[in-house]
Structure formats: C-alpha cells, structure tokens
Design a protein around this motif. Structure first.
Motif, PDB file in Angstrom:
ATOM      1  N   UNK A 253      35.072  66.858  81.959  1.00  0.00           N
ATOM      2  CA  UNK A 253      34.049  66.940  80.911  1.00  0.00           C
ATOM      3  C   UNK A 253      32.818  66.163  81.366  1.00  0.00           C
ATOM      4  N   UNK A 254      31.635  66.826  81.184  1.00  0.00           N
ATOM      5  CA  UNK A 254      30.383  66.197  81.585  1.00  0.00           C
ATOM      6  C   UNK A 254      30.111  64.942  80.748  1.00  0.00           C
ATOM      7  N   UNK A 255      29.498  63.943  81.391  1.00  0.00           N
ATOM      8  CA  UNK A 255      29.079  62.736  80.686  1.00  0.00           C
ATOM      9  C   UNK A 255      27.571  62.771  80.461  1.00  0.00           C
ATOM     10  N   UNK A 256      26.824  63.254  81.457  1.00  0.00           N
ATOM     11  CA  UNK A 256      25.364  63.297  81.343  1.00  0.00           C
ATOM     12  C   UNK A 256      24.945  64.418  80.407  1.00  0.00           C
ATOM     13  N   UNK A 257      23.656  64.398  79.940  1.00  0.00           N
ATOM     14  CA  UNK A 257      23.158  65.403  79.010  1.00  0.00           C
ATOM     15  C   UNK A 257      23.010  66.755  79.704  1.00  0.00           C
TER      16      UNK A 257
ATOM     17  N   UNK B   7      33.819  71.234  81.345  1.00  0.00           N
ATOM     18  CA  UNK B   7      33.291  71.486  80.012  1.00  0.00           C
ATOM     19  C   UNK B   7      32.048  70.635  79.768  1.00  0.00           C
ATOM     20  N   UNK B   8      31.292  71.008  78.721  1.00  0.00           N
ATOM     21  CA  UNK B   8      30.100  70.263  78.346  1.00  0.00           C
ATOM     22  C   UNK B   8      30.490  68.957  77.663  1.00  0.00           C
ATOM     23  N   UNK B   9      29.485  68.151  77.306  1.00  0.00           N
ATOM     24  CA  UNK B   9      29.762  66.888  76.630  1.00  0.00           C
ATOM     25  C   UNK B   9      30.429  67.113  75.285  1.00  0.00           C
ATOM     26  N   UNK B  10      30.336  68.343  74.755  1.00  0.00           N
ATOM     27  CA  UNK B  10      30.976  68.674  73.475  1.00  0.00           C
ATOM     28  C   UNK B  10      32.306  69.385  73.660  1.00  0.00           C
ATOM     29  N   UNK B  11      32.779  69.483  74.908  1.00  0.00           N
ATOM     30  CA  UNK B  11      34.068  70.115  75.158  1.00  0.00           C
ATOM     31  C   UNK B  11      34.015  71.628  75.141  1.00  0.00           C
ATOM     32  N   UNK B  12      32.840  72.221  75.371  1.00  0.00           N
ATOM     33  CA  UNK B  12      32.681  73.671  75.361  1.00  0.00           C
ATOM     34  C   UNK B  12      32.452  74.175  76.779  1.00  0.00           C
ATOM     35  N   UNK B  13      32.847  75.440  77.087  1.00  0.00           N
ATOM     36  CA  UNK B  13      32.580  76.000  78.420  1.00  0.00           C
ATOM     37  C   UNK B  13      31.081  76.027  78.697  1.00  0.00           C
ATOM     38  N   UNK B  14      30.699  75.801  79.944  1.00  0.00           N
ATOM     39  CA  UNK B  14      29.288  75.801  80.318  1.00  0.00           C
ATOM     40  C   UNK B  14      28.724  77.211  80.315  1.00  0.00           C
ATOM     41  N   UNK B  15      27.442  77.323  80.050  1.00  0.00           N
ATOM     42  CA  UNK B  15      26.732  78.583  80.206  1.00  0.00           C
ATOM     43  C   UNK B  15      25.874  78.497  81.444  1.00  0.00           C
TER      44      UNK B  15
END
Length: 556
Positions: free
Chosen positions: A133-137, A105-113
C-alpha cells in the motif's frame, strides 16, 4: 538474518540466541566475526529497503524490485522505497526478487488507475500482510474520505485552479470579504467570464446581475424575455386582453372591422321577404359574406362565398337543449352532450389516438390475475419478487439455449419424482440424466443410483483391514512405497557437497547446483549438481576444502 527476525529483540538483554542470530556470554571468538557480519548485512539490507536506492524493472504495471540480496519472504509492516522506471498502465503489482507479485494499492486501499505512478517517481510503500500500500500521496484522482479545505496564509485568497495541458482554464477563489469567485479562462490564461457570489448583494456572471426569486419583481430592472410564459407582443395584442373597457375610455368616432356586444345593438335592419325573419347581413366590397337570420323556431349563422356571394355552411340553433346546435344539419358536440351514450366518435381521447391506448406499453396500474390466461412466448425477461408457482399434472420448466449446437435442459416434477432431462440441438426427444425420488430420497444419474451411507453399506469401509479390503474390493493390501518417488539429486533430496567458487552462503541461503560438487568426509569431490539448493549448514568464508563442505537440500 534480517532485522525482522524473531530472534532479534528490542530489549538488549534478550539478544542471547546462538551466533550469528545473537550474542552469548560464552560465544567463541570465531563466532564473533560472522555475527558482526550478519548484523551489518541485516542493517545494510534494511537501509537499502527503506531508502530509494533501487529502480524498478518490469513491464506495464508489473513492477519488479531487485536487491543485492532479496528478502526470502514478505513481512507485515516492512517499508520499501524505490524509484519507478515507468508509468503504471493500470492496477499495479510489485514483486521483490522472486518471492511473488503482490497487488500495489493506493493510500485508501484501492487498486491504482493509470498514471498514478510516473516514471522516475519516488515510491514509498508498506506491506500490509496481504498486499503493498502506497504511503505517499497520489498523482491524480485523489479521494477525500470526509472533507477538504484550502487554507490560504496571510492576506492571500484560497484558490482552486483547474488546468488542462498545463494551462489554467478555470479558477475558484474566496476573497478576504468572503463570497466565491469562479473565473473561466482561455488558452492565453485571460479571464473570459466570471461568476461572482458575494456574501451580500446580487450574484453576477460576466458583470451581469443574475436574477433569482430573491431579487426579482418591481424596481428590480429585470428585462425578461417572457412574462408568465408570454412575449410582450402577446400583451400588445388587444385580442388577448381581459376584463371590460370602461366607458370613459371611449370617445369620438370609431371604425370597426368587427364588433361584439353583450347588450343591444341599435342598427338598420335588413328585412327578408318574410317579415317574421329579421336578418343582419355582413357586406364586404359589395358582396354579402355572412348573415344572421332568426325565424320563429331557429337562429341561423350562415357563411357566403366571399367571391361569388353563394350560400355555404351554416350553424343552426333550435333551442336550449344540449343537442339543439347543428352545423349543416349535423349535431355539434360540446361539453354538454359528449360522453357515454352520446354516439360521439372522436379522433383523439385526451390528445391520444386509439393506437396509443391499444399499445400496452402505455398502460398503467396492475393487470388483474383474471386477465391472464393461456400460453405466452413473447416474454424476454421475467423478474419476480415473490414465489413462482407452477400448477399442473406434471409441471415443467424448459431451459432452451439458442446457441447453435448447444443442449437444452428441462426440469419436470411428476409422480413424486424430479427429473432433469436433456435434449440435443435440433432434436425433439428428451433424455433423463438425473432423477430424484422424493418419497424414497433415492437419486440416480444416467440410470445408476447415487450411493450414500444411508442406502449402501459398502460406503462404510469398516474398522479392520479385512473389512476395509472387502468393502473396497481389494484382494491384497495396498501400500505406497515412498522410495520410488526419490532419486539422488531430485527435488526434496539432501546431499553433502562442497561449494566451488567464491560465494560464501549462510544458513538458509540458496545457490545454483552448478556451484556445488558432491563430496565425502575428506572433502574430495566428483561432478556437479543441478537445480537450486538451500544451505542447511555453514560455509567458512574463503575456504575451498573442508570448510566449504556442508549439508544442502534441493528446492527446485
């Protein structure tokens, strides 16, 4: 053994578990080397996990990470760093070794696009307990949960640039004196137009002042296309003027194409054959084109053919009644004599013809209940916010599936019974497959009663073997022989085996069965095993005899 193990403590004095999970005061010298090796291995594995020393594999957005020794399970809070081998094509997953794929998931907990991870990107993630969950931007589509501020340093202007194909096509900036400057650029990065919004003064676009309700009006130099919705030609045309021209504005001789007066006109009178019918005639090119005639009862306004001078249509006024105006003998309709009972048959009502009002799609308000009666079959969708009530001797709801070959279903309430019935496609017959008796609370499927503890005593199996056997209809006791499930070497079975080769598994490590040979207490071996086995003991490093013998369990 890894740093995440519960036997490893942050407090030095608590690391007293038995080697190699800890160090005890009375540990044997032979236990020291395995313990140090376990600590070095755990430290190296942790170092490799948190630093981008591996590159992913996999297809699409399903990334796979493979370490020299993969972890056996995911642990919440552990970080992993790696290089991506390919762009993500959409929602992504990560699988470390063969533990199992987890969503990334993204840094906001959403599925990646698609495209948020690029090939050769450094990726840093953390396991949350359910997903990574990603840590980097993110690379694109950033999500600001509250607000975002562009802060420039020194005397620089904060600027937001919008680019396509690496070419800046628009910029928004704020200068030291405040305000906002938005510039549009072409493919050569040259400014095409600029929108300038200063702190004070007028806004401009491309150097032209933008007019608003705050800077329009007298002395504004605004050159409008319309004035109150009209072009300048409208106001130049005196036929659109209002009021009365003052007498002081008239002087000299005038030649009129037409003249309308509200007072008296002194002019030559053309007298008709009857002296009591004064007439004013209008002559054009020697041909009478119109005239006004007044007799004792009516005033006539008549038109004549402009070529032949022949009399044509006329308007007659016979008095001051609402119906005293006629055209060619027919009553003329106006605001004084239209409406109910007037007999007026109009082509339009408030600009709409009869077809508009007949179309119920143009209706307003709510249809009274008294206007609804009979059967309706043209309704595609019916949405209700209240309760649907069906009242009849046997209320029925039909569910008709228009798909070819599909069955239809209907619900009927009749004589204290609920019936669920089915109908084959193309058939007219309905067959009951479920019935619920509301008065007895019994239920039936395909004619057979549904048994419950309330209507059938055998549902209670009893408290003794005899009553349970009777209730279940068993003549003998039923039992399960577990030995029938296992054979030597089957999954879940144990074996003493000697490790062949140079691999030195630790407790809990797995190894292929092809590297194991069944053995006896003397380390003699015979044959090999198949599948995958987990070590339940300890293999002495470098040993090929009894030191390589221990207990194993087959896991796959």
């Amino acid at each position: 053994m890894d740093l995440i193990a519960t036997t490893w403590s942050e407090q030095d004095n608590n690391n007293t578990a038995s080697p190699p999970s800890g160090i005890t005061g009375n540990m044997s010298p032979s236990s020291l080397a395995p313990t140090i090796r376990a600590m070095m291995g755990a430290t190296k594995r942790f170092y490799n996990q948190i630093n981008p020393l591996v590159t992913s594999t996999g297809t699409g957005a399903a990334y796979v990470l493979t370490y020299v020794q993969n972890p056996t399970a995911y642990s919440k809070g552990i970080r992993y760093s790696w290089f991506a081998h390919a762009d993500n094509t959409g929602a992504a997953t990560v699988n470390i070794g063969s533990i199992g794929a987890k969503q990334l998931l993204s840094v906001h907990g959403l599925p990646l696009t698609a495209g948020q991870i690029k090939a050769d990107d450094f990726v840093e993630m953390i396991y949350t307990g359910t997903s990574f969950q990603l840590i980097a931007e993110q690379k694109h589509s950033p999500l600001f949960m509250h607000s975002a501020t562009i802060q420039a340093s020194g005397n620089n202007s904060p600027t937001l640039s919008l680019s396509a194909n690496s070419t800046i096509r628009a910029q928004a900036s704020s200068g030291l004196s405040g305000g906002l400057n938005i510039s549009l650029r072409n493919a050569n990065n040259a400014i095409v137009k600029s929108l300038i919004v200063p702190e004070t003064g007028n806004m401009s676009f491309g150097g032209d002042i933008i007019w608003t309700s705050g800077n329009m009006g007298a002395n504004s130099a605004m050159n409008a296309d319309l004035l109150d919705g009209q072009h300048g030609s409208f106001y130049s045309d005196l036929t659109n003027s209002t009021g009365t021209l003052p007498n002081a504005r008239l002087s000299g001789n005038y030649s009129f194409g037409g003249l309308t007066l509200t007072g008296d006109l002194s002019a030559n009178t053309v007298t008709a054959s009857a002296p009591d019918q004064p007439t004013y005639a209008f002559v054009r090119n020697g041909i009478k084109t119109g005239q006004i005639t007044a007799d004792g009862s009516s005033t006539y306004f008549r038109r004549f053919n402009s070529t032949t001078g022949a009399a044509e249509g006329y308007i007659r006024i016979t008095g001051n009644g609402v119906n005293d105006v006629q055209y060619n003998g027919n009553t003329m309709w106006h605001a004084g004599n239209d409406g109910s009972g007037s007999g007026l048959d109009a082509g339009l009502l408030e600009g709409q013809n009869a077809a508009y009002f007949r179309n119920l799609a143009n209706s307003t308000g709510t249809l009274p209940n008294a206007r609804i009666s009979g059967a309706y079959d043209g309704i595609t969708n019916l949405s209700m916010t209240g309760t649907l009530g069906i009242t009849s001797a046997a209320p029925t709801i039909n569910f008709i599936d228009t798909t070819a070959g599909s069955w239809n279903t209907r619900l009927i309430v009749d004589a204290n019974n609920w019936y669920l019935q089915k109908q084959a496609d193309g058939s007219t017959a309905w067959t009951t497959f479920a019935q619920f008796e509301m008065d007895t609370t019994n239920a039936y499927l395909n004619g057979s009663q549904i048994l419950t503890s309330a209507n059938h005593g055998h549902i209670n199996f009893g408290t003794t073997q005899a009553t349970a056997r009777t209730a279940l209809g068993l003549g003998e006791y039923a039992y399960l022989n577990r030995s029938a499930f296992y054979t030597a070497g089957a999954i879940g079975t144990y074996a003493f085996a000697r490790r062949s080769g140079s691999t030195d598994p630790d407790f809990g490590d797995t190894i292929a069965g092809s590297s194991l040979q069944p053995t006896n207490g003397n380390a003699s071996v015979s044959g090999t095993l198949s599948g995958t086995w987990r070590c339940l003991g300890y293999v002495q490093a470098g040993s090929s005899t009894s030191g390589a013998v221990t207990l194993w369990i087959r896991i796959s």
